[in-house]
Design a protein around this motif. Structure first.
Motif, short mmCIF file in Angstrom:
data_model
loop_
_atom_site.label_atom_id
_atom_site.label_comp_id
_atom_site.label_asym_id
_atom_site.label_seq_id
_atom_site.Cartn_x
_atom_site.Cartn_y
_atom_site.Cartn_z
N PRO A 175 0.89 -1.42 -0.21
CA PRO A 175 0.04 0.03 -0.04
C PRO A 175 0.75 1.21 -0.09
O PRO A 175 1.82 1.28 0.73
CB PRO A 175 -0.71 -0.17 1.30
CG PRO A 175 -0.79 -1.38 1.56
CD PRO A 175 0.61 -2.18 1.07
N GLY A 176 0.64 2.10 -0.98
CA GLY A 176 1.34 3.53 -0.94
C GLY A 176 2.47 3.34 -1.98
O GLY A 176 3.14 4.50 -2.02
N ASN A 234 1.83 0.80 -10.38
CA ASN A 234 0.79 1.22 -9.94
C ASN A 234 0.21 2.70 -10.48
O ASN A 234 0.81 3.49 -9.80
CB ASN A 234 0.30 1.00 -8.29
CG ASN A 234 -1.11 1.31 -7.84
OD1 ASN A 234 -1.88 2.45 -8.36
ND2 ASN A 234 -1.76 0.43 -7.25
N MET A 235 -0.63 2.78 -11.62
CA MET A 235 -0.92 4.08 -12.20
C MET A 235 -1.68 5.06 -11.19
O MET A 235 -1.26 6.26 -11.08
CB MET A 235 -1.79 3.85 -13.49
CG MET A 235 -0.91 3.13 -14.47
SD MET A 235 0.52 4.12 -15.24
CE MET A 235 1.96 3.68 -13.73
N THR A 236 -2.56 4.48 -10.33
CA THR A 236 -3.39 5.20 -9.22
C THR A 236 -2.36 5.93 -8.31
O THR A 236 -2.03 7.18 -8.24
CB THR A 236 -4.38 4.56 -8.37
OG1 THR A 236 -5.15 3.93 -9.66
CG2 THR A 236 -5.24 5.48 -7.75
N GLN A 241 0.77 10.46 -6.37
CA GLN A 241 1.92 10.97 -5.57
C GLN A 241 2.88 11.97 -6.60
O GLN A 241 3.81 12.39 -6.11
CB GLN A 241 2.81 9.87 -5.27
CG GLN A 241 2.16 8.83 -4.21
CD GLN A 241 3.23 7.72 -4.04
OE1 GLN A 241 4.49 7.88 -4.10
NE2 GLN A 241 2.70 6.58 -3.64
N ARG A 242 2.00 12.16 -7.95
CA ARG A 242 2.80 13.08 -8.79
C ARG A 242 4.10 12.76 -9.02
O ARG A 242 5.01 13.44 -8.97
CB ARG A 242 2.56 14.48 -8.50
CG ARG A 242 1.30 15.01 -7.96
CD ARG A 242 0.96 16.28 -7.39
NE ARG A 242 1.76 17.37 -8.01
CZ ARG A 242 0.93 18.29 -9.22
NH1 ARG A 242 0.12 17.79 -9.32
NH2 ARG A 242 1.87 19.04 -9.85
N ILE A 243 4.41 11.45 -9.55
CA ILE A 243 5.53 11.11 -9.57
C ILE A 243 6.43 11.61 -10.79
O ILE A 243 7.61 11.82 -10.68
CB ILE A 243 5.67 9.44 -9.72
CG1 ILE A 243 5.41 8.68 -8.40
CG2 ILE A 243 7.11 8.73 -10.06
CD1 ILE A 243 6.31 8.70 -7.27
N THR A 244 5.69 11.67 -11.66
CA THR A 244 6.34 12.25 -12.95
C THR A 244 6.97 13.62 -12.79
O THR A 244 7.86 14.06 -13.14
CB THR A 244 5.39 12.47 -14.21
OG1 THR A 244 4.89 11.20 -14.54
CG2 THR A 244 5.64 12.95 -15.34
N LYS A 245 6.12 14.40 -12.09
CA LYS A 245 6.64 16.08 -11.47
C LYS A 245 7.78 15.85 -10.57
O LYS A 245 8.62 16.77 -10.85
CB LYS A 245 5.29 16.69 -10.80
CG LYS A 245 4.20 16.90 -11.88
CD LYS A 245 4.58 18.24 -12.88
CE LYS A 245 3.45 18.71 -13.55
NZ LYS A 245 3.84 19.57 -14.85
#
Length: 350
Positions: A175-176, A234-236, A241-245
């Motif tokens: 999770p997370g 996990n795309m959600t 978490q705005r990983i790309t940013k």
């Protein structure tokens, strides 16, 4: 007479209504069943059985993508949907290759990657210019390229899958956690290989600890690194978490401060991921990512070990479609020649 006619008419009307009701029920029984079936087929559980696999098809190494796809497709009964990512100039070539070979049976979508998203985010590095190719950064932008899937597999093109891709897809993410990777210290059998070829397997090999911005992260330089050539994502969580940013932020900081480009690992795409995902990723079974096959033209794994491996990765300079390289037989058994004749294997007798 009138009342009698009236009663007959009423009875006749009732009879007609009864027949209509019976016919209506009979006619609508089948659609009702079909409707239930359709709902069942489109339930989330069923939809999850489509396994999305993202692979890049770069100019000059499309044979790598073809061999990777061929190995995955040949070793699974799962419902795999391949997302083949390319640049505008290379897409017609890979599409033609697939449609004119035995891979024409696969389910695939060709996705164009726009390199303009990288403008101002990549520091030029003459030592390994191939690492700066735009498609190396596709993994940063997975949610923008893949819209409808909750869980996605990303694979580098220089891999061969010997196991059932369903196993990799079934990797559990805590999770997370937005992603799962393989630790570079996770498999004792590879430690000798790592030592013999000088492969870096700690953060010290990727980040420049002389820079204050890196020291401020509070990450020990001896922390084990991970390899983002195989990702279960996990795309959600990634979007939440705005990983790309976050990744783009570190790319831009590197342009300004040179935090990792010229360090030993040369990990232009790896280093931002090491920072963003530190302490926040799940493990992939080590046998699902046997690495370093491309780090030396001489050092080899044992044949027995490689037969047990589920996935082989020729990360490093020495690729199995070029010469010299090692364990090329394992790679070439999945290669499908280019119908157009543009892509050719480099071999000592060629």
């Amino acid at each position: 007479i009138l009342p009698f006619v009236s009663v007959n008419q009423i009875l006749l009307l009732l009879l007609v209504l009864t027949v209509c009701a019976i016919l209506y029920n009979k006619v609508h029984q089948v659609p009702s069943a079909l409707k239930n079936e359709t709902v069942e087929l489109e339930s989330p559980e069923e939809m999850e059985e489509e396994i999305p696999v993202v692979i890049c098809a770069a100019a000059g190494r499309m044979g790598a993508a073809v061999a990777a796809i061929s190995s995955i497709y040949s070793n699974t009964e799962a419902n795999v949907l391949f997302y083949i990512v390319g640049l505008k100039t290379t897409i017609p070539h890979i599409r033609k290759w697939i449609e004119n070979s035995k891979l024409k049976e696969i389910k695939f979508k060709v996705v164009e990657f726009n390199p303009m998203v990288l403008r101002g985010k990549i520091r030029q590095d003459a030592s390994r210019p191939e690492l700066l190719q735009p498609l190396n950064f596709v993994r940063f932008y997975l949610p923008l390229l893949i819209q409808k899937h909750e869980k996605v597999i990303y694979l580098d093109d220089d891999i061969i899958v010997q196991g059932d891709i369903q196993e990799l897809y079934d990797t559990k993410l805590a999770p997370g956690h937005a992603a799962a990777f393989s630790d570079d210290c996770d498999l004792p059998s590879t430690h000798e290989m790592v030592r013999s070829v000088g492969m870096q397997n700690t953060y010290m090999g990727f980040l420049d600890y002389r820079k204050q911005a890196i020291r401020d992260l509070g990450i020990s330089p001896s922390t084990c690194s991970f390899n983002p050539g195989v990702i279960v994502a996990n795309m959600t969580e990634w979007k939440h978490q705005r990983i790309t940013k976050q990744l783009e932020k570190w790319m831009q900081r590197n342009v300004e401060e040179n935090l990792y480009s010229s360090t030993l690992g040369g990990g232009v795409a790896t280093s931002p991921m090491l920072i963003v995902f530190h302490g926040k990723y799940s493990p992939i079974n080590p046998m699902w990512h046997i690495r370093h096959l491309g780090w030396s033209p001489d050092t080899r794994y044992s044949e027995h070990f490689l037969q047990e491996a589920k996935l082989l990765h020729w990360n490093g300079r020495y690729k199995p479609w070029d010469y010299p390289s090692v364990h090329t037989d394992l790679w070439e058994s999945w290669f499908i020649p280019d119908p157009s004749g543009k892509f050719k294997l480099t071999r000592p007798d060629s």
